[in-house]
Design an enzyme around this catalytic site. Sequence first.
Site, PDB file in Angstrom:
ATOM      1  N   ASP A  36       0.799  -1.375   0.108  1.00  0.00           N
ATOM      2  CA  ASP A  36       0.063   0.097  -0.009  1.00  0.00           C
ATOM      3  C   ASP A  36       0.821   1.423  -0.064  1.00  0.00           C
ATOM      4  O   ASP A  36       0.242   2.623  -0.065  1.00  0.00           O
ATOM      5  CB  ASP A  36      -0.927   0.021   1.023  1.00  0.00           C
ATOM      6  CG  ASP A  36      -0.523  -0.253   2.450  1.00  0.00           C
ATOM      7  OD1 ASP A  36       0.981   0.062   2.515  1.00  0.00           O
ATOM      8  OD2 ASP A  36      -1.165  -0.247   3.277  1.00  0.00           O
ATOM      9  N   SER A  37       2.146   0.892  -0.085  1.00  0.00           N
ATOM     10  CA  SER A  37       3.053   2.106  -0.079  1.00  0.00           C
ATOM     11  C   SER A  37       2.992   2.940  -1.422  1.00  0.00           C
ATOM     12  O   SER A  37       3.395   3.847  -1.694  1.00  0.00           O
ATOM     13  CB  SER A  37       4.565   1.597   0.237  1.00  0.00           C
ATOM     14  OG  SER A  37       4.829   0.671  -0.686  1.00  0.00           O
TER      15      SER A  37
ATOM     16  N   ASP B 124      -0.956  -6.121   0.065  1.00  0.00           N
ATOM     17  CA  ASP B 124      -1.409  -5.587   1.324  1.00  0.00           C
ATOM     18  C   ASP B 124      -2.913  -5.253   1.356  1.00  0.00           C
ATOM     19  O   ASP B 124      -3.277  -5.093   0.336  1.00  0.00           O
ATOM     20  CB  ASP B 124      -0.611  -4.278   1.425  1.00  0.00           C
ATOM     21  CG  ASP B 124       0.711  -4.099   1.932  1.00  0.00           C
ATOM     22  OD1 ASP B 124       0.833  -5.198   2.879  1.00  0.00           O
ATOM     23  OD2 ASP B 124       1.296  -3.181   1.950  1.00  0.00           O
TER      24      ASP B 124
ATOM     25  N   GLU C  82      -1.001  -5.751   8.665  1.00  0.00           N
ATOM     26  CA  GLU C  82      -0.260  -5.045   9.784  1.00  0.00           C
ATOM     27  C   GLU C  82      -0.826  -5.179  11.095  1.00  0.00           C
ATOM     28  O   GLU C  82      -2.177  -5.157  11.436  1.00  0.00           O
ATOM     29  CB  GLU C  82      -0.170  -3.609   9.349  1.00  0.00           C
ATOM     30  CG  GLU C  82       0.645  -3.204   8.085  1.00  0.00           C
ATOM     31  CD  GLU C  82       0.830  -1.976   7.805  1.00  0.00           C
ATOM     32  OE1 GLU C  82       0.492  -0.896   8.831  1.00  0.00           O
ATOM     33  OE2 GLU C  82       1.243  -1.324   6.712  1.00  0.00           O
TER      34      GLU C  82
ATOM     35  N   GLU D  93       9.626  -4.433  10.586  1.00  0.00           N
ATOM     36  CA  GLU D  93       9.964  -3.235  10.019  1.00  0.00           C
ATOM     37  C   GLU D  93      10.741  -2.229  11.079  1.00  0.00           C
ATOM     38  O   GLU D  93      10.105  -2.167  12.154  1.00  0.00           O
ATOM     39  CB  GLU D  93       8.957  -2.412   9.103  1.00  0.00           C
ATOM     40  CG  GLU D  93       9.466  -0.980   8.394  1.00  0.00           C
ATOM     41  CD  GLU D  93       8.285  -0.544   7.706  1.00  0.00           C
ATOM     42  OE1 GLU D  93       8.645   0.607   7.193  1.00  0.00           O
ATOM     43  OE2 GLU D  93       7.413  -1.227   7.364  1.00  0.00           O
TER      44      GLU D  93
END
EC number: 2.1.2.11
Length: 277
Positions: free
Chosen positions: A43-44, A82, A114, A181
Amino acid sequence: MKTKLDFVKMKENGEPIVMLTAYDYPQAKLAEQAGVDMILVGDSLGMVVLGLDSTVGVTVSDMIHHTKAVKRGAKNTFIVTDMPFMSYHLSKEDTLKNAAAIIQESGADALKLEGGDGVFESIRALTLGGIPVVSHLGLTPQSVGVLGGYKVQGKDEQSAKKLIEDSIKCEQAGAMMLVLECVPAELTAKIKEEVSIPVIGIGAGSKADGQVLVYHDVVGHGVDRTPKFVKQYAKIDGTIESALSGYVRDVKERVFPEEKHSFQINQTVLQGLYGGK
């Protein structure tokens, strides 16, 4: 194409797993040709492709659209997509509905979620539904507002223990892989020992079972600056800008197109167009 079992074997054999993001057909094609083991449609894309300030504005439809393109470019590479912001938090039914849509419409091989608390049940539900899940802990961009910014996670004893516990719970819930991360390298090494699933790092040191970076950071495209943990292997923006500037210049100066770039018509036909004159 590598499978879940292949990645587990790579971990057992000490072979690093290479993951890279991609968001469209040409990026995915190049990534596959380069030999990456997995592609993440992150989704970046909200920031590096769509120009948003964060990942929060990315939708399920966005993820489906971009994953379809990536799938066409990398037919023989395992693709993880994602689940975007709030697409797996409202209810179990919504989570399953959104996940099914992404998998069925895009062709993704797994979904990445996430977070720990509040997400374990979603991991379990998707796994029971036959959808492979990759967990993401540490710095989770969708929750950056709650975390207080883009900061290294797990630096004190309490938060480090929580990351270890959450990693174990993710595996117990059914996750096939874990992304860490912005986590201290020593903590990554500890977590790697505590779980049997592969651990992929991004800003998490060299002891992880593999690494993931953002495509645009690696090739130097459209990014003004890169995080500390990024190694930039090229800076293609300069080459692209030079090519575009050359095109603008040639058109303005009537240097392009040349005769070799043009098509010709038979002279008899041409005379007919002008009334035989």
